[in-house]
Write a protein that holds these residues in place. Sequence first.
Motif, PDB file in Angstrom:
ATOM      1  N   ARG A 131      -4.618   7.375 -12.207  1.00 36.36           N
ATOM      2  CA  ARG A 131      -5.656   6.396 -11.929  1.00 36.36           C
ATOM      3  C   ARG A 131      -5.573   5.936 -10.479  1.00 36.36           C
ATOM      4  N   GLN A 132      -4.384   5.614 -10.045  1.00 37.63           N
ATOM      5  CA  GLN A 132      -4.235   5.125  -8.674  1.00 37.63           C
ATOM      6  C   GLN A 132      -4.598   6.198  -7.645  1.00 37.63           C
ATOM      7  N   ASN A 133      -4.150   7.420  -7.905  1.00 41.73           N
ATOM      8  CA  ASN A 133      -4.451   8.488  -6.965  1.00 41.73           C
ATOM      9  C   ASN A 133      -5.945   8.769  -6.886  1.00 41.73           C
ATOM     10  N   THR A 139       0.815  -1.209   0.000  1.00 45.62           N
ATOM     11  CA  THR A 139       0.000   0.000   0.000  1.00 45.62           C
ATOM     12  C   THR A 139       0.854   1.266   0.000  1.00 45.62           C
ATOM     13  N   THR A 157      -0.162   4.385  -2.066  1.00 43.57           N
ATOM     14  CA  THR A 157      -1.423   5.059  -1.756  1.00 43.57           C
ATOM     15  C   THR A 157      -1.446   5.606  -0.333  1.00 43.57           C
ATOM     16  N   ASP A 177      -1.269  -0.739  -9.850  1.00 41.49           N
ATOM     17  CA  ASP A 177      -1.408   0.183 -10.972  1.00 41.49           C
ATOM     18  C   ASP A 177      -0.221   1.142 -11.045  1.00 41.49           C
ATOM     19  N   THR A 178       0.328   1.294 -12.232  1.00 40.60           N
ATOM     20  CA  THR A 178       1.453   2.216 -12.397  1.00 40.60           C
ATOM     21  C   THR A 178       1.014   3.559 -12.958  1.00 40.60           C
ATOM     22  N   GLU A 190      -0.281   6.739 -12.351  1.00 35.38           N
ATOM     23  CA  GLU A 190      -0.404   7.505 -11.098  1.00 35.38           C
ATOM     24  C   GLU A 190      -1.762   8.187 -10.955  1.00 35.38           C
ATOM     25  N   TRP A 230      -5.335  -5.162  -8.066  1.00 38.80           N
ATOM     26  CA  TRP A 230      -4.976  -4.471  -9.311  1.00 38.80           C
ATOM     27  C   TRP A 230      -4.702  -3.002  -9.070  1.00 38.80           C
ATOM     28  N   VAL A 231      -5.521  -2.395  -8.236  1.00 38.22           N
ATOM     29  CA  VAL A 231      -5.310  -0.965  -7.965  1.00 38.22           C
ATOM     30  C   VAL A 231      -3.962  -0.748  -7.283  1.00 38.22           C
ATOM     31  N   LEU A 232      -3.628  -1.622  -6.359  1.00 36.91           N
ATOM     32  CA  LEU A 232      -2.347  -1.478  -5.662  1.00 36.91           C
ATOM     33  C   LEU A 232      -1.164  -1.647  -6.615  1.00 36.91           C
ATOM     34  N   ALA A 269      -7.430   6.006  -4.863  1.00 37.09           N
ATOM     35  CA  ALA A 269      -6.983   6.083  -3.476  1.00 37.09           C
ATOM     36  C   ALA A 269      -7.705   7.200  -2.743  1.00 37.09           C
TER      37      ALA A 269
END
Lengths: 208, 208
Positions: free
Chosen positions: B122-124, A168, A171, B117-118, B120, B113-115, B127
């Motif tokens: 999308r992940q942010n 994690t 995030t 994800d490269t 940024e 998958w979210v963890l 998150a």
Amino acid sequence: MGNQMIKGTPKRKTREEILELSAPLFAQHGYYGVSMRDVAAVVGLTQAALYYHFSDKDQLYLDAVAYQFRERELTLKDLLAGNGVPWERLERFVAGLARMMATDKDFLRLIQWVLLDTDETRQNTLAKYVFRDLFVAVHDLASELDPHQDAHLLAMSILGLVIFHFQTGATRKFMPGHRPHQHRPEVLARHVCELLKRSLAAVDGEAG
Amino acid sequence: MGNQMIKGTPKRKTREEILELSAPLFAQHGYYGVSMRDVAAVVGLTQAALYYHFSDKDQLYLDAVAYQFRERELTLKDLLAGNGVPWERLERFVAGLARMMATDKDFLRLIQWVLLDTDETRQNTLAKYVFRDLFVAVHDLASELDPHQDAHLLAMSILGLVIFHFQTGATRKFMPGHRPHQHRPEVLARHVCELLKRSLAAVDGEAG
DNA sequence: GTCTATATAAGGATAGAC
DNA sequence: GTCTATCCTTATATAGAC
């Protein structure tokens, strides 16, 4: 060009270079996110040359991941193997694992890819031949730490307590209470060890 | 054919069907592992029709994941919101989270998958707008459980203790000490709660 | 809103020269 | 062992009819 191989030179050099250089790609983007062209580019070969060393993309991926795991696994097993009372071995292992997860981001990501793999053969191969030995060692330590608990569950909890924090990592900075020092492996290792120590000490207190 | 839309009918139906039906695909195979053709096939449309509802594949994926997260997040926050002493709320939450992870495999995989994800952005996005509220609630509970500890680390540990066990679910059966009942959410929840309870009770014992 | 048809790029894999 | 050249498939995305 294409530097001709001198007779007698170890034939495995190129193959191992491919394995080493492709691993970071697979770690970053996963199996489907990396093309044979991508691999060829980082190695400095053409796509076709890869098929001399590996039968197909699947084999290249599997070998690259297994190669990385084997290296790291030895390091981790060493941490568990030494002598000392169980507590000392636990602390050494947790600290070492945390340091590895913090340093070696690619390895952490490869673990995550393997856990998500839907190809059963691939996942089973890696689980059996790569995870297993390490887990056995953690499992044995767990049963020494507290013979009254389910060692399987406790072993998984020890691993999860360390690994999840780093999973994690990206995030975490958006979450409340976040401070940069929490990313340092020593800080996390201490948190985890304290948690476990108090938990298992509590049992001793009741039982003894 | 192509059932003509009657004026006044909610326009969102098809869009939501796409989101619902594509989520399991993305959960199983991830962003790169799913093609627009695959999505079109499960929805019963042609590929081109998808572009009427979403600007591109990225948007479809992001919306599909966010949609799943929003639904589940409400359930989890409910578990934490109720009244009761902190211990009761912890037990309720851990039990509920374990049940969700055991039941809703797709959701567990989407988290993974979210963890990984490269991308940024999308992940942010996910998150901040999806994880964050839930984490805040767990964080608050953690600081109630033990005001002397780092609530951020403790909250992450609580989540990790539950989630990691299910992440490793597929590979666990090759590991020593494995027994089928360990996959049952109640068994895991009990293990986690006991671990945490003893750990935090130990502190109370020392401090009080 | 959904279709057919198509542009255009990228993917895995092989053949055969060197 | 590695290259060039190529085959065939699959991918995202768009144009325009209905």
